[in-house]
Write a protein that holds these residues in place. Structure first.
Motif, short mmCIF file in Angstrom:
data_model
loop_
_atom_site.label_atom_id
_atom_site.label_comp_id
_atom_site.label_asym_id
_atom_site.label_seq_id
_atom_site.Cartn_x
_atom_site.Cartn_y
_atom_site.Cartn_z
N VAL A 194 45.79 75.46 -30.50
CA VAL A 194 45.23 76.22 -31.46
C VAL A 194 44.01 75.70 -32.20
CG1 VAL A 194 45.98 77.47 -33.90
CG2 VAL A 194 47.56 77.02 -31.99
N PHE A 195 43.04 76.67 -32.42
CA PHE A 195 41.91 76.13 -33.02
C PHE A 195 41.52 76.59 -34.38
CE2 PHE A 195 41.28 76.28 -28.35
CZ PHE A 195 41.28 74.75 -28.29
N ALA A 196 41.26 75.74 -35.45
CA ALA A 196 40.69 76.35 -36.59
C ALA A 196 39.28 76.56 -36.57
CB ALA A 196 40.79 75.19 -37.69
N HIS A 197 38.32 76.26 -35.61
CA HIS A 197 37.05 76.43 -35.50
C HIS A 197 36.91 76.68 -33.84
CE1 HIS A 197 32.65 76.19 -35.49
NE2 HIS A 197 32.59 76.47 -36.73
N VAL A 198 36.01 77.65 -33.49
CA VAL A 198 35.72 77.89 -32.01
C VAL A 198 35.22 76.72 -31.52
CG1 VAL A 198 33.56 78.86 -32.41
CG2 VAL A 198 34.94 79.56 -30.35
N ALA A 199 34.42 75.93 -32.10
CA ALA A 199 33.64 74.80 -31.49
C ALA A 199 34.63 73.69 -31.17
CB ALA A 199 32.55 74.34 -32.42
N ASP A 200 35.63 73.70 -31.77
CA ASP A 200 36.88 72.76 -31.52
C ASP A 200 37.37 72.78 -30.20
OD1 ASP A 200 36.96 71.92 -34.30
OD2 ASP A 200 38.55 72.99 -34.74
N ALA A 201 37.31 73.91 -29.69
CA ALA A 201 37.53 73.85 -28.22
C ALA A 201 36.76 72.96 -27.06
CB ALA A 201 37.65 75.23 -27.85
N ALA A 202 35.76 72.56 -27.52
CA ALA A 202 34.67 71.67 -26.80
C ALA A 202 35.22 70.23 -26.89
CB ALA A 202 33.23 72.02 -27.18
N ARG A 203 36.22 69.88 -27.74
CA ARG A 203 36.60 68.61 -27.96
C ARG A 203 37.02 67.88 -26.68
NH1 ARG A 203 40.97 70.96 -30.27
NH2 ARG A 203 43.08 70.20 -29.73
N ALA A 204 36.87 66.60 -26.64
CA ALA A 204 37.14 65.77 -25.46
C ALA A 204 38.56 65.72 -25.04
CB ALA A 204 36.84 64.29 -25.74
N SER A 205 39.49 66.02 -26.00
CA SER A 205 41.06 65.85 -25.56
C SER A 205 41.44 67.16 -24.73
CB SER A 205 41.71 66.14 -26.80
OG SER A 205 41.82 67.14 -27.67
N LEU A 206 40.52 68.37 -24.81
CA LEU A 206 40.74 69.48 -23.69
C LEU A 206 39.97 69.33 -22.52
CD1 LEU A 206 40.63 72.75 -25.79
CD2 LEU A 206 42.50 71.89 -24.21
N ALA A 207 38.85 68.74 -22.47
CA ALA A 207 37.92 68.61 -21.27
C ALA A 207 38.48 67.48 -20.28
CB ALA A 207 36.47 68.54 -22.05
N THR A 208 39.59 67.45 -19.89
CA THR A 208 39.90 66.43 -18.89
C THR A 208 39.76 67.21 -17.59
OG1 THR A 208 42.27 67.54 -18.91
CG2 THR A 208 41.53 65.55 -20.61
N THR A 209 39.50 66.21 -16.68
CA THR A 209 39.11 66.48 -15.43
C THR A 209 40.75 66.61 -14.70
OG1 THR A 209 37.28 64.84 -15.23
CG2 THR A 209 38.36 65.44 -13.15
N ALA A 210 40.67 67.79 -13.97
CA ALA A 210 41.88 68.15 -13.18
C ALA A 210 42.23 66.88 -12.34
CB ALA A 210 41.63 69.34 -12.58
N SER A 211 43.68 66.29 -12.52
CA SER A 211 43.94 65.16 -11.99
C SER A 211 45.39 64.98 -12.24
CB SER A 211 43.16 63.88 -12.06
OG SER A 211 43.83 62.91 -11.57
N SER A 212 46.30 64.58 -11.35
CA SER A 212 47.82 64.24 -11.83
C SER A 212 47.82 62.66 -11.95
CB SER A 212 48.76 64.87 -10.53
OG SER A 212 48.36 63.87 -9.47
#
Length: 447
Positions: A194-212
Motif C-alpha cells: 500500500v502506497f501513500a505516494h505513487v513514487a513510493d512504489a520505486a523504493r528499493a524494498s520493492l525492487a528486488t531481483t527475483a531470487s529464492s
C-alpha cells in the motif's frame, strides 16, 4: 542488454494485462505491487465484480475505439485456443428503434425469449442513447467481430433494424488468476503493498531481483506504472479529481441463459439497466444491474436485487425455463411471445423463485471524465506511466490500453538510455523530463 526494473501498481485487469505485456520484453524485470490481488473480494477492487464482455460503445475514430479494436484479437484468440482462461464466445442480437421512436425512458425494446435457446442462437438486447455506436446498422466494429450482419426485416418485426454478431464473455473468477499465472510464468514478481505516494512504489524494498536466496539484490525501479483505478482519486502524486465511482449491483446465479442480453435503460427508473451474461466453464450467469454515479455504498440494496432478477427473467425466461438449477421443476411450458414494445420492468415479470443464487455483488466502476488516462510524467523524481480510469470497459479495452502504456514505458526507457549515452559523450541529450510534465502518446506494444 541492459535490464530495467518496472513496478506496476494495481492487480486488476489493467495492471495484470500491462504487466503481462511488459514481461514479454526480456530486458524488463517486472513487479506487480498491489493492496488487492485476484482472489480478494473488496469494494476497492473493481475487476472481480465486472460483467466482463465485449460490446463496444466507443465512437468511431476515438482513442477508446482504438483501444477496443486492439483488444478484440487477443480476447478472440483466448476464446479459441485457451479454454483455461475462462473466455468464451457468445452470440448477441440487437434489434433497435431509431432514436426518434425510442420509448421515453431512452431504451430500445427487446424480444422476449420464453424458451431456452439452442447453443448457436442469440438473446436479443436493448441499448440506450449512450450506446448509439453499438446499435448502428454499420458500426466501426462491423468488420472486426465475427458473423456481423444485418438481419432481414422479417426477423425483427416492429423494429427499425437489427444486427447480430459474435462476442465474448469472461469469467472473472478464472480469468484474473489466469493472468497471474501467465505473468508468474513470464517471471513477474507479486508483492502486497500500500502506497501513500505513487513514487513510493520505486523504493528499493520493492525492487528486488527475483531470487529464492538471501543474496537477492535491491535496486530502484526505473518506471512505475499506475494502474490503481479509482484509488488514483486519493493516491499521492496523482489525486485525480476527475475520477468518480459509478456503483453497480449484480446477482450471480447458477441458472444458464444460453447467451447474452443487455439493456441500456429500464422502465424502473434512471440508472437501472438489465443485462444477462452467461460465463464460461460453469461460472454461472451474471444478472444486472445499475449505474449510480457518485454512490460509494458497498452494501447490497435488497429491493434493487429483486428488480434486477425480475427484469432478467422477463427479458430472458430461458433462465427459469426447464433449467437444471431451478428450485422447482414443476411448471407450465411457455410459448414464444412477440417482441415487447416496452422496456423491461420489475412490475410485470414472472416469479424469480426458480433462480438459484450464488451471491449478490456490488462494485464501483472507476469512471473518469474525459475517459481513460494513459500518459507519462515525472513525479518526485520517478517516471510514472498512468493507465487508469477505464470505467465499465476495463476488460474490453484491456490489451489496447496496456499496449499504449507499454509503448510509453519504452519511450521513457529509451530516453534514459539516450540520456546516459549523452552523459558519456558529453552531449547531455536525453529525456530532459521536468516534474509534472505529462505526455499522453506512445507506440503500441505488440501482443
Amino acid at each position: 542488454m541492459p535490464e530495467f526494473h518496472i513496478v506496476v501498481v494495481g492487480a486488476g485487469v489493467s495492471g495484470l494485462t500491462t504487466a503481462l505485456l511488459l514481461a514479454r520484453n526480456p530486458a524488463y524485470r517486472v513487479t506487480v505491487a498491489a493492496k488487492h490481488m485476484p482472489g480478494d473480494y473488496d469494494i476497492e477492487y473493481a475487476s472481480p465484480w465486472a460483467g466482463a464482455n465485449y460490446l463496444p460503445v466507443s465512437a468511431a475514430g476515438t482513442p477508446a475505439a482504438e483501444h477496443d479494436r486492439h483488444t478484440w484479437p487477443e480476447l478472440a484468440r483466448l476464446a479459441r485456443e485457451c479454454p483455461e482462461a475462462g473466455v468464451h464466445f457468445q452470440g448477441i442480437c440487437l434489434p433497435t428503434y431509431a432514436s426518434a421512436s425510442a420509448p421515453a425512458c431512452g431504451a430500445w425494446p427487446c424480444r422476449r425469449l420464453t424458451r431456452r435457446p439452442p447453443a448457436d442462437t442469440t438473446i436479443y438486447a436493448h441499448a440506450a442513447d449512450t450506446a448509439i455506436e453499438l446499435c448502428k446498422p454499420d458500426p466501426w466494429f462491423a468488420s472486426l467481430l465475427p458473423n456481423f450482419r444485418l438481419l432481414p426485416p422479417a426477423l425483427h418485426p416492429g423494429y427499425d433494424h437489427a444486427t447480430a454478431f459474435t462476442s465474448v464473455c469472461i469469467n472473472t473468477s478464472i480469468y484474473l488468476p489466469w493472468l497471474v499465472s501467465r505473468c508468474a510464468a513470464a517471471g513477474v514478481q507479486f508483492r502486497r503493498a500500500v502506497f501513500a505516494h505513487v513514487a513510493d512504489a520505486a523504493r528499493a524494498s520493492l525492487a528486488t531481483t527475483a531470487s529464492s536466496t538471501a543474496s537477492s539484490t535491491t535496486t530502484t525501479a526505473h518506471v512505475v506504472v499506475n494502474c490503481t483505478g479509482l484509488a488514483s482519486l486519493k493516491l499521492g502524486g496523482v489525486m485525480d479529481p476527475t475520477l468518480t465511482p459509478v456503483r453497480g449491483q449484480t446477482v450471480l446465479v447458477r441458472n444458464e441463459a444460453g447467451g447474452m442480453a443487455a439493456t441500456g435503460a429500464t422502465a424502473d427508473g434512471e440508472g437501472e439497466m438489465c443485462y444477462v451474461m452467461q460465463r464460461a466453464v460453469g461460472g454461472g450467469t451474471l444478472l444486472g444491474g445499475c449505474a449510480q454515479p457518485g454512490n460509494w455504498d458497498a452494501t447490497v440494496d435488497p429491493n434493487l436485487a429483486v428488480r434486477i432478477m425480475q427484469r432478467a427473467v422477463a427479458v430472458c425466461p430461458a433462465l427459469v425455463d426447464n433449467n437444471l438449477c431451478n428450485s422447482t421443476t414443476s411448471f407450465a411450458s411457455q410459448s414464444p411471445a412477440p417482441p415487447s414494445t416496452t422496456p423491461p420492468s420489475s412490475t410485470t415479470t414472472p416469479n424469480i423463485a426458480r433462480l438459484s443464487i450464488i451471491r449478490h455483488q456490488v462494485g464501483l466502476r472507476p469512471v473518469r471524465a474525459g475517459g481513460v488516462r494513459i500518459a507519462r510524467e515525472r513525479l518526485a523524481g520517478v517516471w510514472v506511466v498512468h493507465n487508469y480510469g477505464h470505467g465499465g470497459y476495463g476488460y474490453q479495452a484491456s490489451y489496447g490500453c496496456a499496449g499504449v502504456a507499454v509503448g510509453l514505458v519504452r519511450e521513457v526507457l529509451d530516453g534514459m538510455e539516450e540520456e546516459e549515452e549523452g552523459r558519456r559523450k558529453g552531449t547531455g541529450k536525453g529525456m530532459q523530463g521536468k516534474e509534472g510534465n505529462e505526455k499522453g502518446i506512445g507506440g503500441r506494444a505488440r501482443l
